[in-house]
Motif scaffolding. Structure first.
Motif, PDB file in Angstrom:
ATOM      1  N   PRO A 134      29.507  33.488  45.355  1.00  0.00           N
ATOM      2  CA  PRO A 134      28.174  32.476  44.875  1.00  0.00           C
ATOM      3  C   PRO A 134      27.571  31.654  44.205  1.00  0.00           C
ATOM      4  CG  PRO A 134      28.550  34.950  44.448  1.00  0.00           C
ATOM      5  CD  PRO A 134      28.810  35.029  44.349  1.00  0.00           C
ATOM      6  N   VAL A 135      27.121  30.776  45.174  1.00  0.00           N
ATOM      7  CA  VAL A 135      26.558  29.571  44.496  1.00  0.00           C
ATOM      8  C   VAL A 135      25.083  29.940  43.610  1.00  0.00           C
ATOM      9  CG1 VAL A 135      25.787  26.883  44.531  1.00  0.00           C
ATOM     10  CG2 VAL A 135      27.911  28.047  45.798  1.00  0.00           C
ATOM     11  N   SER A 136      24.420  29.396  42.548  1.00  0.00           N
ATOM     12  CA  SER A 136      23.286  29.744  41.883  1.00  0.00           C
ATOM     13  C   SER A 136      22.558  28.292  41.677  1.00  0.00           C
ATOM     14  CB  SER A 136      23.828  30.154  40.593  1.00  0.00           C
ATOM     15  OG  SER A 136      24.583  29.117  39.952  1.00  0.00           O
ATOM     16  N   ALA A 137      23.501  27.275  41.957  1.00  0.00           N
ATOM     17  CA  ALA A 137      22.263  26.172  41.684  1.00  0.00           C
ATOM     18  C   ALA A 137      23.618  24.543  42.551  1.00  0.00           C
ATOM     19  CB  ALA A 137      22.335  25.648  40.675  1.00  0.00           C
ATOM     20  N   LEU A 184      28.764  21.862  43.876  1.00  0.00           N
ATOM     21  CA  LEU A 184      27.628  23.685  44.098  1.00  0.00           C
ATOM     22  C   LEU A 184      28.338  24.214  42.603  1.00  0.00           C
ATOM     23  CD1 LEU A 184      28.900  24.039  47.640  1.00  0.00           C
ATOM     24  CD2 LEU A 184      27.087  22.682  47.199  1.00  0.00           C
ATOM     25  N   ILE A 185      27.179  25.108  41.715  1.00  0.00           N
ATOM     26  CA  ILE A 185      27.342  25.612  40.366  1.00  0.00           C
ATOM     27  C   ILE A 185      27.571  27.017  41.035  1.00  0.00           C
ATOM     28  CG2 ILE A 185      26.242  25.678  38.281  1.00  0.00           C
ATOM     29  CD1 ILE A 185      24.720  23.300  38.654  1.00  0.00           C
ATOM     30  N   HIS A 186      28.618  28.075  40.919  1.00  0.00           N
ATOM     31  CA  HIS A 186      29.200  29.486  41.201  1.00  0.00           C
ATOM     32  C   HIS A 186      28.083  29.474  40.292  1.00  0.00           C
ATOM     33  CE1 HIS A 186      31.107  28.024  45.066  1.00  0.00           C
ATOM     34  NE2 HIS A 186      31.627  27.138  43.727  1.00  0.00           N
ATOM     35  N   GLU A 187      28.333  31.113  40.782  1.00  0.00           N
ATOM     36  CA  GLU A 187      27.504  32.030  39.538  1.00  0.00           C
ATOM     37  C   GLU A 187      28.445  32.269  38.367  1.00  0.00           C
ATOM     38  OE1 GLU A 187      26.239  36.188  41.317  1.00  0.00           O
ATOM     39  OE2 GLU A 187      24.273  34.561  42.820  1.00  0.00           O
ATOM     40  N   SER A 188      29.953  32.796  38.753  1.00  0.00           N
ATOM     41  CA  SER A 188      30.932  32.440  38.007  1.00  0.00           C
ATOM     42  C   SER A 188      31.810  31.348  37.088  1.00  0.00           C
ATOM     43  CB  SER A 188      32.419  32.054  39.220  1.00  0.00           C
ATOM     44  OG  SER A 188      32.468  31.153  39.190  1.00  0.00           O
ATOM     45  N   GLY A 189      30.498  30.309  37.381  1.00  0.00           N
ATOM     46  CA  GLY A 189      30.364  28.628  36.743  1.00  0.00           C
ATOM     47  C   GLY A 189      31.716  27.779  36.586  1.00  0.00           C
ATOM     48  N   ALA A 190      32.133  28.501  38.110  1.00  0.00           N
ATOM     49  CA  ALA A 190      33.003  26.897  38.340  1.00  0.00           C
ATOM     50  C   ALA A 190      32.218  26.320  39.311  1.00  0.00           C
ATOM     51  CB  ALA A 190      33.675  27.442  39.880  1.00  0.00           C
ATOM     52  N   LEU A 191      32.578  24.897  39.370  1.00  0.00           N
ATOM     53  CA  LEU A 191      31.096  23.841  39.984  1.00  0.00           C
ATOM     54  C   LEU A 191      33.454  23.514  40.902  1.00  0.00           C
ATOM     55  CD1 LEU A 191      30.992  21.529  36.649  1.00  0.00           C
ATOM     56  CD2 LEU A 191      29.784  23.160  38.073  1.00  0.00           C
ATOM     57  N   ALA A 197      27.364  39.158  48.015  1.00  0.00           N
ATOM     58  CA  ALA A 197      28.453  39.993  47.758  1.00  0.00           C
ATOM     59  C   ALA A 197      29.649  38.614  47.975  1.00  0.00           C
ATOM     60  CB  ALA A 197      28.891  41.799  47.791  1.00  0.00           C
ATOM     61  N   ARG A 198      30.901  38.680  47.808  1.00  0.00           N
ATOM     62  CA  ARG A 198      31.290  38.103  47.338  1.00  0.00           C
ATOM     63  C   ARG A 198      32.390  38.998  48.447  1.00  0.00           C
ATOM     64  NH1 ARG A 198      37.389  37.602  44.307  1.00  0.00           N
ATOM     65  NH2 ARG A 198      38.576  35.409  45.232  1.00  0.00           N
ATOM     66  N   PRO A 199      33.125  38.497  50.147  1.00  0.00           N
ATOM     67  CA  PRO A 199      33.332  39.356  50.872  1.00  0.00           C
ATOM     68  C   PRO A 199      34.925  40.033  50.649  1.00  0.00           C
ATOM     69  CG  PRO A 199      32.984  37.108  51.983  1.00  0.00           C
ATOM     70  CD  PRO A 199      32.539  37.498  50.461  1.00  0.00           C
ATOM     71  N   GLU A 200      34.742  41.030  50.938  1.00  0.00           N
ATOM     72  CA  GLU A 200      36.006  42.349  50.596  1.00  0.00           C
ATOM     73  C   GLU A 200      37.326  41.424  51.528  1.00  0.00           C
ATOM     74  OE1 GLU A 200      38.148  46.501  51.581  1.00  0.00           O
ATOM     75  OE2 GLU A 200      35.809  46.229  52.070  1.00  0.00           O
ATOM     76  N   ALA A 201      38.074  41.520  51.264  1.00  0.00           N
ATOM     77  CA  ALA A 201      39.200  40.497  50.848  1.00  0.00           C
ATOM     78  C   ALA A 201      40.088  41.572  52.684  1.00  0.00           C
ATOM     79  CB  ALA A 201      41.212  40.712  49.742  1.00  0.00           C
ATOM     80  N   VAL A 202      41.035  40.543  53.423  1.00  0.00           N
ATOM     81  CA  VAL A 202      41.614  41.227  54.601  1.00  0.00           C
ATOM     82  C   VAL A 202      42.995  41.100  54.379  1.00  0.00           C
ATOM     83  CG1 VAL A 202      41.790  40.592  57.101  1.00  0.00           C
ATOM     84  CG2 VAL A 202      39.957  40.126  55.908  1.00  0.00           C
ATOM     85  N   VAL A 203      43.708  42.482  53.778  1.00  0.00           N
ATOM     86  CA  VAL A 203      45.570  42.924  53.768  1.00  0.00           C
ATOM     87  C   VAL A 203      46.015  42.433  55.073  1.00  0.00           C
ATOM     88  CG1 VAL A 203      44.606  44.735  52.405  1.00  0.00           C
ATOM     89  CG2 VAL A 203      45.164  44.893  54.957  1.00  0.00           C
ATOM     90  N   LEU A 204      47.003  41.326  54.849  1.00  0.00           N
ATOM     91  CA  LEU A 204      47.719  41.103  55.824  1.00  0.00           C
ATOM     92  C   LEU A 204      48.056  42.551  57.069  1.00  0.00           C
ATOM     93  CD1 LEU A 204      49.628  38.700  56.897  1.00  0.00           C
ATOM     94  CD2 LEU A 204      51.569  39.853  55.172  1.00  0.00           C
ATOM     95  N   GLU A 205      47.854  43.196  56.486  1.00  0.00           N
ATOM     96  CA  GLU A 205      47.760  44.868  57.657  1.00  0.00           C
ATOM     97  C   GLU A 205      47.230  44.172  58.817  1.00  0.00           C
ATOM     98  OE1 GLU A 205      50.725  45.126  54.521  1.00  0.00           O
ATOM     99  OE2 GLU A 205      48.454  44.781  55.210  1.00  0.00           O
ATOM    100  N   ALA A 206      46.282  44.223  58.883  1.00  0.00           N
ATOM    101  CA  ALA A 206      44.932  44.500  59.511  1.00  0.00           C
ATOM    102  C   ALA A 206      44.972  43.181  60.921  1.00  0.00           C
ATOM    103  CB  ALA A 206      43.511  43.552  58.968  1.00  0.00           C
ATOM    104  N   ARG A 207      46.246  43.490  61.975  1.00  0.00           N
ATOM    105  CA  ARG A 207      45.879  43.166  63.486  1.00  0.00           C
ATOM    106  C   ARG A 207      45.199  43.222  63.929  1.00  0.00           C
ATOM    107  NH1 ARG A 207      52.796  42.135  62.733  1.00  0.00           N
ATOM    108  NH2 ARG A 207      52.682  42.703  60.885  1.00  0.00           N
TER     109      ARG A 207
END
Length: 357
Positions: free
Chosen positions: A189-192, A228-235, A345-355
């Motif tokens: 997510p983004v904080s600012a 976008l300034i992410h909560e993780s610190g990434a820009l 919350a960062r959405p849960e990943a989708v495994v490749l088998e989910a068809r």
């Protein structure tokens, strides 16, 4: 899940093509302000009824409303659906104003209803393979990203492009959801935000259809940039334009301490993911490792039908994205950094088998 679709415009065709491949989703009714459009859809699909909007909202067979109306109507239709005891899944953007979107989530929480939000393209193999690479540490610690969408304008191909140039339209609210949903899926997510925007032209000329040659007013900014300034610190650096002609860079690039990841167009479900490693000799294409295979618009409904409150293309993600976009526009007007009040919350990943299908 028995779905009633409100809005039978251009985007509806893509959802209609997907329904037959979704094992847990059934389209049972359609409605449109133009009854003829709804009747045309129903005539081509066995078991689908054409109803008025109010009839569809009251129909006991419908448990989920798919809202494909214009952006300005998204919140109003969602609220009416929730008040009628329905779950809702809305096309992007989630609403026009941040306050409208927050009102939809409040109403849903009070009524105990589920809310989903497009775009669901982030559930496909393109974005999900890129996410898997990040989660596996392929590029080290993610530091920054670029997300770029440029086009000379939708009036060149859309026969009725008016809403793209009204408040609630523009390149950011129209195309930004694809890119910001992807950035939140990849980086959290983004904080600012900090933004700047411009409006080089006050009118546009329709280029196709029965109104070709007609000019329409432009009342929203058509070139928008933001950090976008992410909560993780990434820009993340965002460029969304209805004024530029073309670009040669990747739609999204994620820069890490050990490499750079090229992510395909987030307006698509698939696409090639590649990496340029630190000390490497060039770009390497990665194998597909995650995501719904052969997905198309509407896969978010299947995800919603099977996962319930744990749905990935959620209203909370749609609302967070909406707040981020409106904050970029607010910052562009004030010249000041704007803090983001919501998180997701960062959405849960989708495994490749989910068809599906």
């Amino acid at each position: 899940m028995k779905v009633g679709m409100i809005g039978c415009g251009v985007i509806a065709a893509q959802y209609l093509a997907t329904f037959e491949h979704l094992p847990d989703v059934e389209l049972v009714a359609v409605a449109d302000l133009d009854p003829a459009r709804a009747e045309a859809v129903a005539a081509d699909r066995e078991g689908v009824r054409a109803l008025g909007v109010d009839e569809l909202l009251a129909d006991p067979e419908v448990d989920t409303v798919l809202n494909l109306t214009i952006p300005a109507a998204h919140a109003d239709v969602d609220l009416k659906a929730i008040a009628s005891g329905k779950d809702v899944y809305s096309e992007k953007p989630f609403a026009v104003t941040t306050e409208e979107g927050a009102g939809v989530l409040r109403a849903a929480a009070e009524a105990g209803r589920l809310v989903g939000s497009a775009p669901d393209t982030v559930l496909g193999t393109g974005t999900q393979t890129a996410r898997a690479a990040i989660d596996e540490g392929l590029i080290g610690a993610p530091l920054a990203a670029t997300a770029t969408m440029v086009t000379p304008g939708h009036e060149r191909w859309h026969p009725h492009p008016d809403f793209y140039y009204l408040p609630g339209g523009g390149p950011l609210l129209d195309m930004g959801p694809y890119y910001i949903h992807a950035l939140v899926t990849l980086l959290g997510p983004v904080s600012a935000v900090i933004g700047a925007s411009s409006r080089p032209r006050d009118q546009r000329t329709i280029g196709s259809g029965p109104r070709a040659g007609e000019t329409i007013p432009v009342t929203t900014d058509t070139h928008v940039t933001g950090v976008l300034i992410h909560e993780s610190g990434a820009l993340s650096t965002l460029v969304m334009s209805f004024d530029a002609v073309a670009t040669s860079i990747h739609p999204i690039e994620i820069h890490g301490s050990e490499g750079t990841l090229a992510v395909p167009d987030p307006n698509r479900f698939d696409g090639e993911v590649s990496v340029h490693r630190l000390g490497g000799e060039g770009w390497e294409t990665l194998p597909v490792t995650a995501g719904y295979e052969s997905a198309s618009r509407g896969i978010g409904l299947q995800d919603m039908a099977t996962r319930g409150a744990e749905l990935r293309a959620s209203g909370q993600l749609g609302q967070h994205t909406l707040e981020v976009m409106n904050a970029v526009l607010e910052s562009s007007g004030s010249g000041r950094r704007v803090e983001i009040e919501s998180t997701v919350a960062r959405p849960e990943a989708v495994v490749l088998e989910a068809r599906v299908g």
